[in-house]
Design a protein around this motif. Sequence first.
Motif, PDB file in Angstrom:
ATOM      1  N   ARG A 213       0.826  -1.209   0.000  1.00  0.00           N
ATOM      2  CA  ARG A 213       0.000   0.000   0.000  1.00  0.00           C
ATOM      3  C   ARG A 213       0.859   1.258   0.000  1.00  0.00           C
ATOM      4  N   LEU A 214       1.976   1.213   0.727  1.00  0.00           N
ATOM      5  CA  LEU A 214       2.859   2.380   0.757  1.00  0.00           C
ATOM      6  C   LEU A 214       3.497   2.605  -0.607  1.00  0.00           C
ATOM      7  N   VAL A 215       4.024   1.545  -1.214  1.00  0.00           N
ATOM      8  CA  VAL A 215       4.647   1.674  -2.535  1.00  0.00           C
ATOM      9  C   VAL A 215       3.622   2.162  -3.554  1.00  0.00           C
ATOM     10  N   LYS A 216       2.424   1.616  -3.499  1.00  0.00           N
ATOM     11  CA  LYS A 216       1.371   2.015  -4.436  1.00  0.00           C
ATOM     12  C   LYS A 216       0.993   3.482  -4.244  1.00  0.00           C
ATOM     13  N   THR A 217       0.863   3.913  -2.992  1.00  0.00           N
ATOM     14  CA  THR A 217       0.508   5.307  -2.716  1.00  0.00           C
ATOM     15  C   THR A 217       1.596   6.260  -3.190  1.00  0.00           C
ATOM     16  N   LEU A 218       2.850   5.912  -2.939  1.00  0.00           N
ATOM     17  CA  LEU A 218       3.956   6.764  -3.375  1.00  0.00           C
ATOM     18  C   LEU A 218       4.011   6.853  -4.899  1.00  0.00           C
ATOM     19  N   LEU A 219       3.761   5.734  -5.565  1.00  0.00           N
ATOM     20  CA  LEU A 219       3.729   5.749  -7.025  1.00  0.00           C
ATOM     21  C   LEU A 219       2.602   6.634  -7.543  1.00  0.00           C
ATOM     22  N   TYR A 220       1.436   6.525  -6.926  1.00  0.00           N
ATOM     23  CA  TYR A 220       0.311   7.355  -7.364  1.00  0.00           C
ATOM     24  C   TYR A 220       0.553   8.835  -7.048  1.00  0.00           C
ATOM     25  N   ILE A 223       2.592   9.842  -9.903  1.00  0.00           N
ATOM     26  CA  ILE A 223       1.796   9.866 -11.132  1.00  0.00           C
ATOM     27  C   ILE A 223       0.908  11.101 -11.198  1.00  0.00           C
ATOM     28  N   ARG A 224       0.257  11.415 -10.097  1.00  0.00           N
ATOM     29  CA  ARG A 224      -0.738  12.492 -10.105  1.00  0.00           C
ATOM     30  C   ARG A 224      -0.109  13.880 -10.112  1.00  0.00           C
ATOM     31  N   GLN A 225       1.100  14.011  -9.568  1.00  0.00           N
ATOM     32  CA  GLN A 225       1.775  15.312  -9.555  1.00  0.00           C
ATOM     33  C   GLN A 225       0.857  16.407  -9.010  1.00  0.00           C
ATOM     34  N   GLU A 226       0.211  16.105  -7.886  1.00  0.00           N
ATOM     35  CA  GLU A 226      -0.707  17.071  -7.280  1.00  0.00           C
ATOM     36  C   GLU A 226       0.056  18.326  -6.859  1.00  0.00           C
ATOM     37  N   ARG A 227      -0.441  19.461  -7.275  1.00  0.00           N
ATOM     38  CA  ARG A 227       0.210  20.720  -6.931  1.00  0.00           C
ATOM     39  C   ARG A 227      -0.100  21.111  -5.492  1.00  0.00           C
ATOM     40  N   SER A 228       0.831  21.816  -4.895  1.00  0.00           N
ATOM     41  CA  SER A 228       0.596  22.332  -3.558  1.00  0.00           C
ATOM     42  C   SER A 228      -0.546  23.335  -3.621  1.00  0.00           C
ATOM     43  N   PRO A 229      -1.535  23.206  -2.742  1.00  0.00           N
ATOM     44  CA  PRO A 229      -2.665  24.149  -2.771  1.00  0.00           C
ATOM     45  C   PRO A 229      -2.176  25.586  -2.668  1.00  0.00           C
ATOM     46  N   SER A 278       4.944  20.535  -7.384  1.00  0.00           N
ATOM     47  CA  SER A 278       4.457  19.250  -6.873  1.00  0.00           C
ATOM     48  C   SER A 278       5.404  18.692  -5.819  1.00  0.00           C
ATOM     49  N   PRO A 279       5.515  19.355  -4.672  1.00  0.00           N
ATOM     50  CA  PRO A 279       6.468  18.884  -3.650  1.00  0.00           C
ATOM     51  C   PRO A 279       6.133  17.497  -3.121  1.00  0.00           C
ATOM     52  N   LEU A 280       4.851  17.155  -3.019  1.00  0.00           N
ATOM     53  CA  LEU A 280       4.491  15.829  -2.522  1.00  0.00           C
ATOM     54  C   LEU A 280       4.934  14.749  -3.501  1.00  0.00           C
ATOM     55  N   ALA A 281       4.748  14.990  -4.788  1.00  0.00           N
ATOM     56  CA  ALA A 281       5.189  14.027  -5.800  1.00  0.00           C
ATOM     57  C   ALA A 281       6.704  13.864  -5.753  1.00  0.00           C
ATOM     58  N   HIS A 282       7.400  14.974  -5.592  1.00  0.00           N
ATOM     59  CA  HIS A 282       8.869  14.933  -5.564  1.00  0.00           C
ATOM     60  C   HIS A 282       9.373  14.161  -4.351  1.00  0.00           C
ATOM     61  N   GLN A 283       8.839  14.467  -3.173  1.00  0.00           N
ATOM     62  CA  GLN A 283       9.278  13.785  -1.960  1.00  0.00           C
ATOM     63  C   GLN A 283       8.865  12.315  -1.964  1.00  0.00           C
ATOM     64  N   SER A 284       7.690  12.024  -2.517  1.00  0.00           N
ATOM     65  CA  SER A 284       7.239  10.629  -2.595  1.00  0.00           C
ATOM     66  C   SER A 284       8.178   9.811  -3.462  1.00  0.00           C
ATOM     67  N   LEU A 285       8.643  10.403  -4.551  1.00  0.00           N
ATOM     68  CA  LEU A 285       9.580   9.702  -5.425  1.00  0.00           C
ATOM     69  C   LEU A 285      10.903   9.456  -4.711  1.00  0.00           C
ATOM     70  N   LEU A 286      11.392  10.453  -3.977  1.00  0.00           N
ATOM     71  CA  LEU A 286      12.630  10.270  -3.215  1.00  0.00           C
ATOM     72  C   LEU A 286      12.485   9.135  -2.207  1.00  0.00           C
ATOM     73  N   LEU A 287      11.377   9.130  -1.475  1.00  0.00           N
ATOM     74  CA  LEU A 287      11.162   8.082  -0.478  1.00  0.00           C
ATOM     75  C   LEU A 287      11.064   6.715  -1.138  1.00  0.00           C
ATOM     76  N   LEU A 288      10.364   6.639  -2.255  1.00  0.00           N
ATOM     77  CA  LEU A 288      10.219   5.369  -2.963  1.00  0.00           C
ATOM     78  C   LEU A 288      11.575   4.817  -3.389  1.00  0.00           C
ATOM     79  N   LEU A 289      12.434   5.678  -3.911  1.00  0.00           N
ATOM     80  CA  LEU A 289      13.758   5.240  -4.358  1.00  0.00           C
ATOM     81  C   LEU A 289      14.617   4.782  -3.184  1.00  0.00           C
TER      82      LEU A 289
END
Length: 500
Positions: A213-220, A223-229, A278-289
């Motif tokens: 679930r963690l790997v899947k969430t980080l990948l998503y 993928i989504r590249q959600e922008r910081s509000p 997209s800081p969340l996408a960037h940090q999620s990718l770092l954590l995943l790697l």
Amino acid sequence: MGANSSSISELPENEYLKKLSGAEPISENDPFWNQLLSFSFTTPTNSAELKLLEEATISVCKSLVEKNPRTGNLGSLIKVFLSRTKELKISAECQNHLFIWQAHNALFIICCLLKVFISRMSEEELQLHFTYEDKTPGSYGTECEDLIEELLCCLIQLIVEIPLLDITYSISLEAVTTLVVFLSCQLFHKEILRESLIHKYLMHGRCLPYTSRLVKTLLYNFIRQERSPPPGTHVFQQQPDGGGLLYGIASGVATGLRTVFTLGGVGSKPTPQLEQCSPLAHQSLLLLLVLANLTDAPDTPNPYRQAIMSFKNTQDSSAFSSSNPHAFQINFNSLYTALCEQQRSDQATLLLYMLLHQNGNVRTYVLARTDIENLVLPILEILYHVEERNSHHVYMALIILLILTEDDGFNRSIHEVILKNITWYAERVLTEISLGSLLILVVIRTIQYNMTRTRDKYLHTNCLAALANMSAQFRSLHQYAAQRIISFCYPGAYICQALE
């Protein structure tokens, strides 16, 4: 920090931070925590402000390192955070901004403190700081709960279970960042950590069931590249009695935090636009790697690497292998699109390399795509602008081409894809050229650049290997590509000798 707005310059003299790092034990039930966590803070947005933040908080952190064995205040702060996260999911559903905001502030402080603690002590010493009891100053209990494991598990649960909304974006980002900080222990050891305490917690026990679930969430997240509000999306209005504060929980909290919380980071020239968008996408990718490259435990392989190696397309209805309990499904079309769009960062290129190299399902899917040019063109741009990239980014791009060119179907199809107006290729105007011919031009140019600048045998050998892989399928070459092959091959023997 506290009930009033805070600025970086005010932090060293902040009364609440002084009390936190002082000699007086603070119970987890003390009203002090409500005061400490009710702060407004303008998040640093550039390297100068980040440096100021570190300098402003270092005295507080040092004081806590010294006093915590007698006070146990770090453990109390963590327990306060853990107690508040129990209702986070309901708070998100009910739009309880205040509750989420204070939980985020608690995690923000924990993350800042952890960075200093981890940089100054071993994991064993860190564990002691997590287990010191405020009831018996100077000692630690052997039967008390393991706060490190509990905090790690809580962070993972927060990432995978809390819905990503405007009001939860910041705390989700902070949870990912805190896990990256926990895993930064390796940066302070010359030898590979083969028996890391943090690694053990993440790969065994309570954290293990959340692997897929963690790997899947980080990948998503990637993928989504959600922008910081945007700033001001959620602002806490000041109360009439003055006890409230103004704080936009979603006002770009993560902007620039990677440099602080990943202890400098590594990579090619920074891409601040991507990180800020997209800081969340960037940090999620770092954590995943980082998770994917944890050292295998003596008794079990890395479960996060297993998950990355085995996940399948959502359209794949075949049964999962019983030998891998961490397999899951993800939308390959969305993943492919994100990989094509994000190759400007070496982190995204590393992810692409890992997936092509280790996940046969992804490799088969990519090679079957009819729009393979969307993936290959960004890789060719990396090689073309070799002088602007670090060697690791160039190597990864080249190995990706090497993997792709091992497939005969790929080598045939690239000569059937016709491209128009390749504007970034400056040596010659290319109004119409096949993808295969362009690939040949870029690889030969990379070889020639290597001969005159870096003279790297590894790079040279792999470029030649890619050309050799493609050579049997050369067809309908562009005139300029054919010319470059001929001019390259005649002095080839001399070039090879020069590298010896």
